[in-house]
Design a protein around this motif. Sequence first.
Motif, short mmCIF file in Angstrom:
data_model
loop_
_atom_site.label_atom_id
_atom_site.label_comp_id
_atom_site.label_asym_id
_atom_site.label_seq_id
_atom_site.Cartn_x
_atom_site.Cartn_y
_atom_site.Cartn_z
N GLY A 6 -6.97 6.89 -1.36
CA GLY A 6 -7.28 5.47 -1.33
C GLY A 6 -6.07 4.60 -1.68
O GLY A 6 -4.95 5.09 -1.82
N ASN A 7 -6.32 3.32 -1.78
CA ASN A 7 -5.31 2.36 -2.19
C ASN A 7 -5.75 1.69 -3.48
O ASN A 7 -6.92 1.32 -3.63
CB ASN A 7 -5.09 1.28 -1.12
CG ASN A 7 -4.52 1.85 0.17
OD1 ASN A 7 -5.13 1.76 1.22
ND2 ASN A 7 -3.35 2.45 0.08
N HIS A 8 -4.81 1.52 -4.40
CA HIS A 8 -5.10 0.89 -5.69
C HIS A 8 -3.90 0.05 -6.11
O HIS A 8 -2.76 0.44 -5.88
CB HIS A 8 -5.38 1.94 -6.78
CG HIS A 8 -6.30 3.04 -6.35
ND1 HIS A 8 -7.65 2.86 -6.19
CD2 HIS A 8 -6.05 4.35 -6.03
CE1 HIS A 8 -8.21 4.01 -5.81
NE2 HIS A 8 -7.25 4.93 -5.70
N LYS A 55 0.82 -1.20 0.00
CA LYS A 55 0.00 0.00 0.00
C LYS A 55 0.86 1.26 0.00
O LYS A 55 1.68 1.44 0.90
CB LYS A 55 -0.91 0.04 1.23
CG LYS A 55 -1.98 -1.02 1.30
CD LYS A 55 -2.76 -0.89 2.60
CE LYS A 55 -3.83 -1.92 2.75
NZ LYS A 55 -4.52 -1.83 4.06
N GLU A 112 -8.68 -6.71 -2.25
CA GLU A 112 -9.69 -5.77 -1.75
C GLU A 112 -9.70 -4.47 -2.53
O GLU A 112 -10.73 -3.78 -2.57
CB GLU A 112 -9.45 -5.49 -0.26
CG GLU A 112 -9.53 -6.72 0.63
CD GLU A 112 -9.10 -6.42 2.06
OE1 GLU A 112 -8.94 -5.21 2.39
OE2 GLU A 112 -8.93 -7.37 2.85
N PHE A 113 -8.57 -4.10 -3.11
CA PHE A 113 -8.51 -2.82 -3.84
C PHE A 113 -7.86 -2.98 -5.22
O PHE A 113 -7.29 -2.05 -5.77
CB PHE A 113 -7.79 -1.74 -3.02
CG PHE A 113 -6.51 -2.20 -2.36
CD1 PHE A 113 -5.31 -2.15 -3.04
CD2 PHE A 113 -6.51 -2.68 -1.06
CE1 PHE A 113 -4.13 -2.56 -2.45
CE2 PHE A 113 -5.33 -3.09 -0.45
CZ PHE A 113 -4.14 -3.04 -1.15
#
Length: 503
Positions: free
Chosen positions: A323-325, A316, A432-433
Amino acid sequence: MKKKLAKIIGVNVLVASQILLAACSNNNEQASGDTEKYDPESKVEVNWTAILHTASPPTDVVLKEIEEATNSTINFNWVPDASKEERITAALASGELSDIVSLTMMTNSSVRQSLKTGMFWDVEKYLDDYDNLKLISEDIRTAASIDGKLYGVPFQKDLARSGLLLRKDWLDNLGLEVPKTLDELFEVARAFTEDDPDGNGKDDTVAFSDRSDLRYSSFKTLSSYFGTPNGWQVEEDGTFTPEFETQAYKDTMNYSRDLYKNGYLDQDFAVTAKTDQQQKFAQGKAGIYTGMVDIKNLKTMAEGIQDEMEIVPINKIESPDGGNHIWSENSGVGGLMAFPKSEVKTEAELKRLLQFINDLIDEEVFMMMTGGIEGTHYETDSNGAFTILDNDLWQKDVQPFSSSRPSEITHSLVDADPSKQLVNELIKENAEFAVLDPTVPLDSETANERGTELEKIIVDATIKYIMGEIDEKAFDEAVDKWKKSGGDAMAKEYEEAYKKAQG
């Protein structure tokens, strides 16, 4: 450049002609042989064109065990990862194929063209007849399909495996924390290059060890951190925008350009192969590596050279949007194990080969292809933690098989190495991301015919921009060239395919 382009076009033309001939001839071949009965217990000889991600092919030690467990004789035709594009494309053009062909370049024009024109068996209707193959999810089947047809057994991968590896001992030496933002990562890159992180009094370190493949180098991962879409972005009206027309992509280029300009990014990245990138990190010449999954390999390579090395994995880095991507590699699909109709002439032969692939997914064989022989190559403790006993022996006998495992997600291991186990957990968390590429299950005739050629326009321009050889205006001109050469047509075709899929 002109000669190379002519060669690519020539090969594509040859592929098309060979494909049409194969499609016509194979229809007759199958008609006469489909009544043959399928015997799942019969011994099978398998000729398999597989991708080699190590310097040398494996010994026969574990191969013999795999053959016994699957009641087979396996003849591997190993294709080095560095030359797979040229070798696989040439094989498709010549028709010199094996019973199983590992097609890992799903966006390659020649590969997609060969799949679409009936060169390989559609296996979708057979999968549910096998205990392991029937577990392949609908999402993975859809992502691996072209025009609704599944031309091989998908390699099942984790949804998103990307992330960074940093020298934790270097961070400690410099009094730095693990970076959480892009600005903090840039400062670490500066310090790793300028502040003598190994304490040897020499100016001999660089932050990012990198390579020429933009997809698996730092660029794609950094691009995710900036919020760039994965390949394409679907707008609210259903139109498609390529990633390199977004501001986030350009922000990534500028970030990478600054890294390169300041010497924080390997100055030879444009001509560096993966193995050389790994060596630079393992030898203590670089402190940041893209690819969390390689943590154990890097530690092994560093033995006797950088024994003090400590590595921390990072999945991350906060994006500008808070956000996180992280980009997903083909939505969990690592390619196809495809069966050419020219080699697999009857349904009975196909079914026996599918049984072979199914057997490779059994836990016993999975462990052979992952760890080798228990007691010789690995051991497990009372808690089930997995440990390699002899890394050199494991690398010679076992490691090359790992990339040919049909599934990396059916069985899970608890690694006795805490850092590798942490990586496994972070990779699961990435789901999740994860940012998916919306075109993975879609088809574009232009992409099939010229996608690889068009991609090269952007890749070359991106690398030149990072290296300071062109400015933004010149990059935009390259984008215009991409559009006029087929990019606009590709976007339109994806739009039409998307709307059709949406019903």
